[in-house]
Design a protein around this motif. Sequence first.
Motif, short mmCIF file in Angstrom:
data_model
loop_
_atom_site.label_atom_id
_atom_site.label_comp_id
_atom_site.label_asym_id
_atom_site.label_seq_id
_atom_site.Cartn_x
_atom_site.Cartn_y
_atom_site.Cartn_z
N ILE A 164 0.74 -0.96 0.22
CA ILE A 164 -0.24 0.11 0.15
C ILE A 164 0.39 1.15 0.07
CG2 ILE A 164 -1.90 0.63 1.31
CD1 ILE A 164 -2.71 -1.19 2.02
N ASN A 216 0.08 5.41 0.12
CA ASN A 216 -0.66 6.38 -0.45
C ASN A 216 -0.01 7.53 -0.53
OD1 ASN A 216 -2.44 4.23 1.35
ND2 ASN A 216 -1.40 5.12 3.21
N VAL A 240 -0.63 12.07 -1.68
CA VAL A 240 -1.30 12.65 -1.87
C VAL A 240 -2.00 13.43 -2.79
CG1 VAL A 240 -0.31 15.24 -1.31
CG2 VAL A 240 0.82 13.24 -0.30
N ARG A 280 -9.01 17.23 4.38
CA ARG A 280 -8.12 18.31 5.75
C ARG A 280 -6.38 17.04 5.61
NH1 ARG A 280 -7.98 18.12 11.98
NH2 ARG A 280 -6.17 18.46 12.04
N MET A 281 -6.58 16.35 4.93
CA MET A 281 -4.70 15.32 5.50
C MET A 281 -4.72 15.59 3.88
SD MET A 281 -4.44 11.93 7.12
CE MET A 281 -5.64 11.70 8.92
N GLN A 282 -5.60 15.74 3.18
CA GLN A 282 -4.13 15.78 1.68
C GLN A 282 -4.70 14.43 1.39
OE1 GLN A 282 -1.87 18.81 0.91
NE2 GLN A 282 -3.82 20.31 2.24
N THR A 283 -5.10 12.96 1.67
CA THR A 283 -4.84 12.14 2.06
C THR A 283 -5.98 10.78 2.37
OG1 THR A 283 -3.11 9.90 1.63
CG2 THR A 283 -3.19 11.18 3.71
N ILE A 325 -6.20 6.89 4.36
CA ILE A 325 -5.35 5.34 4.14
C ILE A 325 -6.34 4.67 4.91
CG2 ILE A 325 -3.17 7.25 5.23
CD1 ILE A 325 -4.04 7.25 7.99
N ALA A 370 -2.42 8.46 12.13
CA ALA A 370 -1.98 9.26 11.23
C ALA A 370 -2.89 11.45 11.69
CB ALA A 370 -1.93 9.44 9.71
N ASN A 409 -2.00 14.32 12.66
CA ASN A 409 -2.07 15.51 12.80
C ASN A 409 -2.33 16.55 13.71
OD1 ASN A 409 -1.15 15.66 9.38
ND2 ASN A 409 -2.85 14.02 9.28
N HIS A 432 3.98 8.90 10.83
CA HIS A 432 3.54 7.61 10.47
C HIS A 432 2.81 7.26 9.73
CE1 HIS A 432 0.68 4.21 11.94
NE2 HIS A 432 -0.67 4.45 10.72
N ASP A 433 2.44 8.21 8.90
CA ASP A 433 2.39 8.04 6.73
C ASP A 433 2.72 9.36 5.90
OD1 ASP A 433 0.60 8.30 4.59
OD2 ASP A 433 0.30 5.95 4.69
N ALA A 474 2.04 9.65 3.25
CA ALA A 474 1.34 11.22 2.81
C ALA A 474 -0.20 11.85 3.56
CB ALA A 474 0.91 10.53 1.74
N ALA A 475 0.07 11.01 4.93
CA ALA A 475 -1.26 11.75 6.01
C ALA A 475 -0.46 13.08 6.06
CB ALA A 475 -1.58 10.64 6.53
N ALA A 522 1.60 15.00 5.47
CA ALA A 522 2.41 15.93 4.21
C ALA A 522 1.93 17.34 4.35
CB ALA A 522 2.51 15.76 3.04
N ALA A 523 0.76 17.35 4.49
CA ALA A 523 -0.03 18.51 5.30
C ALA A 523 0.67 19.54 6.00
CB ALA A 523 -1.53 18.26 4.65
N ARG A 544 4.14 20.35 6.04
CA ARG A 544 4.10 21.58 5.03
C ARG A 544 3.64 23.25 6.33
NH1 ARG A 544 0.65 20.85 0.50
NH2 ARG A 544 1.81 18.76 0.91
N GLN A 547 5.96 13.38 3.73
CA GLN A 547 6.16 13.25 1.56
C GLN A 547 5.90 15.00 1.55
OE1 GLN A 547 3.81 10.15 -0.58
NE2 GLN A 547 4.19 11.73 -2.30
N PRO A 578 1.99 0.30 5.78
CA PRO A 578 1.63 1.25 4.68
C PRO A 578 2.22 2.41 4.76
CG PRO A 578 -0.01 0.08 5.19
CD PRO A 578 1.02 -0.28 5.97
N GLY A 579 2.97 3.18 3.72
CA GLY A 579 3.14 5.16 4.05
C GLY A 579 4.01 4.83 5.32
#
Lengths: 344, 324, 348
Positions: free
Chosen positions: A143, A145, A147, A232-235, A237, B80, B84, B103-104, B106-107, B109-110, B113, B130, B169-170
């Motif tokens: 997996i 994930n 963005v 909000r999380m932009q992804t 999971i 995640a 956050n 933890h992940d 992609a999760a 990243a925001a 940033r 990421q 994963p992630g």
Amino acid sequence: MRQETIRRLFSLLLLSILIVAFGATSKLFLTLPNIFTLLREASVTGILAVGVTFVIITAGIDLSTGAIVAFVAMVCANIFYYTTLPVWVALAAGLLIGAGAGYLNGLLVTRLHLPDFIATLSTQGIFRGLALIIAIRSSTGSISNKVITNQGFLLLGDRVSVVYLVTIAFFVVALLGQGILKMTPLGTHTYAIGSSRKSADLSGINSDRVKKVAFTISGICSAVGALFLTARMQTAIPELGTGLEFDVIAAVVIGGCAFSGGRGDVFGSVVGALFMAILTNGIYKYNLPAAFHIIIKGCVIIIMVIFDSVYHRRMDDRIRKAGKMLDQAAAAAEAAGGGAGGIS
Amino acid sequence: MRKSVHWGIITVMIVALALAAAGQVSAQAKKNPYKDPVKIAYLPDNIGDTVGAAWGVGIKREFAYFPNITYQVFDGKLSAETQNQIMTELINQKYDCIILQAHDAAALAASAREAEKQGIPVIDLNLDAQTPHTCLVAMVDYEAGSLVAQEIAKGVGDNGNVVIIEAPPGASRGINVEAGFRDTLKAHPGVKILAAQDGEWLTEKGNTVMRDFLTKYPKINAVFAINDAMAEGASQAAAAAGRKMIIWGADGEKKALQYIEQGKLTGTIYTNCYDEGATAARMALYAIGAEINGSKFTKTPIIKMAPIVVTKDTVASIAEKDRW
Amino acid sequence: MSKTMSARVLIQKFQRPLILLVLVVVLTLLQPDAFATVSNFKSIFLAISIYGVMVSGSIFTILLGGIDLAVGAVAALSGACTVLTIIAFNYSDIGVILGILAGLLAGCFVGLMHGVIISKFRVPAFLITVATMNIVYGAAELLTGNQTINIISPASFTFVGGGQLFGIPFPIYIVALMAFLSFIILNMTVFGRQVYATGGNPVAASLSGVPVFRTTCAAYIISGFTAAAAGIVLASMNQQAISKAAQGYENDVLTAIVVGGTSLMGGEGSIQGAIFGALLVGILNNGLRLMGVSSIYHTLVKGIIIIIAVSFDFYSRNRNSGLLRTGRLRLWMARQVAILMKEEKHQP
């Protein structure tokens, strides 16, 4: 419904006490960014709580809300990753899937006569499994994930000056929910089924239909929450929303609904969701070790549930006593009246 | 009537709160991290994890010397969403630096940033978010996987079956380590990868996953678990089933070293996590004082920690004070 | 005519073992080399052993019409208690005995809290045990200082989770013992009868003189006890105590009990059913794995199994009302209540 009013005012009182306590002892609490962060945290739980309120008032329960959130989020992620379909397609798909999932819950409960707990426990497993299955994978099969970069969709996670869109959505959904509950026949029927299923059936209410609608509403609310959470999380999971159902149910019960059904409303659940969010947010301000967060949360839930049970039992006892007194008074009046006059 | 009164009350409360609060937004001027009061947060994926705890010790030791530093540890609880929430909290409380184990990828990243945009440098440990940010301090990952692959290939004589217990994963580290492992094994066609499954970084899950593998495959010659905790679980499962095989982990925690000494584990890739934590801490202080803006980076700069390949022969070389 | 009737009754009576048999046969045919081997069966039993122990105790709370969702948390806490005690006594065998006692006591204490709160305040067990789950996990975090506490010795402790007796892993003996004890208590003691009665109809039960408060407390203490035992086995198996142990086990426990035909309303069900449920899920998971079905489908399959199992039970139960032992008991209780009510009316 005076006892309902007292109960409601009590929740509001608790909320105020909490706010004052946190505000007075921590200067980080009453800052503008914190308040709107707090509202944002309360919003997703709150949106889900609106839907679950309907189910709990019918004396049911919905354990699948977290899993539906994960599944809807995964579907959106897939749409944005593999296709270039416009945003509204993803939103519509998400809402439809949420409604469908809720309807499935309703079917299991009404057609197969499964108890709510078991039906939603199994759909929780089903939707969590589906979310895992459709997760985006890399070439090696693990997996990975991604963005979400679709700017239109990400707007959902944004704010309008200081207020987050999700908070606005929360209040809109809450108003809609309360409106349906208090001002439509559907709402009345929902309360009726919760208070006494048998009486409702005898009165000609289509209980099965109302149950199905309640679950569908819960599913739609889960989908709405999922869309905002993903934005909000932009992804997305697969583990999204794990344990969320318990937070939502706790908020609904703290807000005044009872598992026995027939009690409470959306307003109470809104207060409950705010209460939980303020509690969680406030505790962070004191830099306590992480263990204390969950201990305090658990203790608060227990205290609220115990208070609720004791309060309602005392109210019920009082009503029963009042009823008995009325009976005796009527009997006495009849004896006096029957002695003086004839049959009337 | 009553209903609208209640809605009214709650709206008034929120408006009152908003009015009562004085909103302020201040620009983050560059501080002197060794003199001015600074707040630094450490947000690992799971504070109970041995690696995360060891980093925490390293960070704490580094900061202990400077009294102006307020250092706070948080728990990501392997979620995640929780991470956050905490990130938002840290940004609101205007921390000066965040040391994060995402933890992940992609999760988180925001959040990362957003923090960088607010002038809060984000230093990642092993698991990267990421998005380009100030710094990543990492154990060698791709190279570690590659080293283990070579050791396993040697151990099975270039002919055998291998199973992998993966990271969740992630997790950026998991992806890279596994990539290094698989790529290197391509040069050893006699070694076949039978299956790979997620062990959630935990001994308990590593044990369960290994049991599944043992059920499904009658002939397993070697196991590679992306971290030591899972490798220990695999070793327990294999021992319970009475099957012997080569078991490799990565990280180099104290228990793994003990297992290697006792012959329960074949080897691991050791990194000094106290050192790694201290490095992240130093980078944090550097970033707070330097005129760099992580949000303008196009790539996250990496500091890699040199590894030691540990087997029964070399385990004695790791001193007690370096065992974490 | 009578021959077909008795056949149907037989199938009804042995419904559960038959389902298992059919499943085993099917899987053996599908995977002849891998499935029907001793080591595979050992593997299946080992896989269900931890939550099987929990099931043996939690079933008391569900028969009562309640539920215990804090089992995972109690397991983590008791594991921590046990390991810390052993370390405090310098890894000695005395330490192991004291440690196990400490862990079990911790579980019983949590169970007592549950029983008192749920019984005294008549609050929904579901929400209370979810809240205590948080509290107990928090307590485990405080106790372990949120560190992983390793325990590689003494051998007397690691044997509990990792040892083998006559070639069978020790946890399997533990789950067999717990299930057996559960069976004895539920079917052959007055207390067991009282549990069924309270679950079936609490008002009638208390009118008939069943000490509801004590029964409830005892049921939750038993549930805490077995959860603690499971936690100790888990800590021994993984040779560590961590605050995040046993997460998600309450889900497996619930699945096993529900699939096994126990009603969540209380008063109906059996420990045999629960163990059957655990085995069914365990065998199905094992079979799926052997056939190469990726583990991501397992949650999905579990959900579907629950639906099938419970609806099947519902329909078959409906067609044969009153034939179940507990059904007979409820009939008896209802009759008692009716007699009592008649006596009340006759009083002036």
